[in-house]
Design a protein around this motif. Structure first.
Motif, PDB file in Angstrom:
ATOM      1  N   ALA A 218       0.830  -1.200   0.000  1.00  0.00           N
ATOM      2  CA  ALA A 218       0.000   0.000   0.000  1.00  0.00           C
ATOM      3  C   ALA A 218       0.869   1.257   0.000  1.00  0.00           C
ATOM      4  CB  ALA A 218      -0.916   0.005   1.215  1.00  0.00           C
ATOM      5  N   SER A 220       1.752   5.264   0.523  1.00  0.00           N
ATOM      6  CA  SER A 220       1.283   6.309   1.429  1.00  0.00           C
ATOM      7  C   SER A 220       0.516   7.352   0.621  1.00  0.00           C
ATOM      8  CB  SER A 220       2.451   6.946   2.176  1.00  0.00           C
ATOM      9  OG  SER A 220       3.404   7.476   1.278  1.00  0.00           O
ATOM     10  N   THR A 246      -8.685   2.947   2.165  1.00  0.00           N
ATOM     11  CA  THR A 246      -8.243   1.656   2.691  1.00  0.00           C
ATOM     12  C   THR A 246      -8.743   0.511   1.829  1.00  0.00           C
ATOM     13  OG1 THR A 246      -8.227   2.557   4.941  1.00  0.00           O
ATOM     14  CG2 THR A 246      -8.261   0.160   4.720  1.00  0.00           C
ATOM     15  N   ASN A 251      -2.465   3.601   1.989  1.00  0.00           N
ATOM     16  CA  ASN A 251      -2.121   3.862   3.383  1.00  0.00           C
ATOM     17  C   ASN A 251      -2.296   5.354   3.657  1.00  0.00           C
ATOM     18  OD1 ASN A 251      -1.076   3.894   5.968  1.00  0.00           O
ATOM     19  ND2 ASN A 251       1.047   3.712   5.319  1.00  0.00           N
ATOM     20  N   LYS A 255      -4.391   8.664   8.982  1.00  0.00           N
ATOM     21  CA  LYS A 255      -5.246   7.664   9.637  1.00  0.00           C
ATOM     22  C   LYS A 255      -5.281   7.788  11.158  1.00  0.00           C
ATOM     23  CE  LYS A 255      -1.618   4.057   9.495  1.00  0.00           C
ATOM     24  NZ  LYS A 255      -0.643   4.847   8.693  1.00  0.00           N
TER      25      LYS A 255
END
Length: 332
Positions: A218, A220, A246, A251, A255
């Motif tokens: 994943a 960023s 998500t 990512n 979060k």
């Protein structure tokens, strides 16, 4: 530039703040029906349980059994003695759902922001999201007004005082809540089969995305809600957009925050690989002094997306997840 940045920030942030200021103790939308002992199984009590959605709505021509009682997203119970014939939508996502459920012939009013699909332009406007014209709504003599979190308690009371039913449907956090909204609306307008079909299609498309990207790393990601002299705003970990990022195997660097406020310092520190912006603001973001040295800007990894696919909780969210996944994990 200052005027443009101010406009971007005000427009984006006002929408997101309004969406984020809902009751944190909201009740899940549920659907129940009052029936006689001889009612067939396809008309049995309906609930918002996602596990039961397919089972209850799959039978061909599954008709809503009226009287129908639903509990909306604010925990209010509303009973429909018969199928509503006239509907006013006070949310762009609600309007899109009405069309997706093949019930647009019932739609007699919508907000100025309801712009999809194109056919909606022929339906009379009743004002804005936050300040609809209550007198105009009353003049349309609707059987039900379906609103989102933006609707004021005062306007709700005015309509209910003269006998107009008001249903509030919204979801702040999860895709599951969107499926429940569609199911509930399908029951109200007697389109249970279409609602089940729509939900199944959305789930299938998202599942296909997840299967395709599950083994990939994943990247960023930073999603731009607002930027510039008035501050930086993004989708925190408790927001609906975070859920979509998500699902697409991104990512989200925000979060760990709640809500929408972010700091420029944190953005520079975390320096995301990919930045997502709304349509029409990519150039402004990339050339702004505070962001031009970010890796995503230097590497050409700033991507525009129709933010309505992500911001509006509704039927096009599956498409939004697909587009995000294509950005995060382009075909090799």
């Amino acid at each position: 530039m200052k005027k443009l940045v101010k406009w971007i920030t005000v427009m984006f942030f006002s929408i997101f703040v309004l969406s984020a200021c809902g009751n944190n103790n909201e009740q899940p939308t549920t659907v129940t029906t009052t029936q006689t002992e001889n009612t067939t199984s396809s008309q049995e009590t309906q609930t918002s349980s996602l596990e039961q959605t397919t089972k209850e709505n799959t039978p061909s021509d599954a008709q809503t059994a009226y009287p129908l009682t639903i509990t909306d997203s604010m925990g209010y119970e509303i009973t429909f003695e018969k199928e509503p014939e006239k509907v006013v939508s006070l949310g762009p996502n609600i309007t899109e759902m009405v069309f997706a459920l093949d019930s647009q012939e019932k739609l007699v009013g919508r907000t100025e922001y309801c712009d999809y699909p194109e056919e909606v332009s022929s339906i009379e406007s009743v004002g804005t999201l936050t300040q609809p014209d209550v007198e105009k709504i009353i003049s349309l003599n609707p059987d039900v007004v379906i609103a989102s979190i933006h609707f004021s308690e005062e306007a709700k009371r005015q309509l209910e005082d003269i006998g107009i039913k008001v249903v509030i449907l919204f979801e702040e956090h999860k895709m599951d809540g969107v499926y429940t909204m569609i199911e509930t609306l399908g029951a109200i307008v007697n389109q249970n089969d279409k609602a089940a079909e729509t939900i199944a299609d959305m789930k299938e498309r998202i599942a296909a995305v997840q299967e395709r990207v599950k083994e990939k790393e994943a990247p960023s990601v930073y999603y731009v809600v607002g930027f510039g002299e008035y501050g930086d705003f993004t989708a925190g970990g408790d927001t609906f957009i975070h859920e979509l990022i998500t699902l697409a195997n991104g990512n989200n660097i925000a979060k760990d925050i709640s809500g929408w406020n972010f700091s420029l310092e944190k953005l520079v520190e975390l320096d995301p690989e990919i930045i997502i912006v709304g349509t029409g603001i990519k150039d402004s973001f990339m050339t702004a002094e505070n962001y031009k040295d970010l890796s995503a800007v230097k590497n050409g990894k700033v991507y525009e997306i129709d933010n309505n696919l992500l911001d509006r909780q509704g039927v096009r969210n599956a498409q939004g997840v697909e587009i995000l996944a294509d950005i995060f994990h382009p075909a090799e």
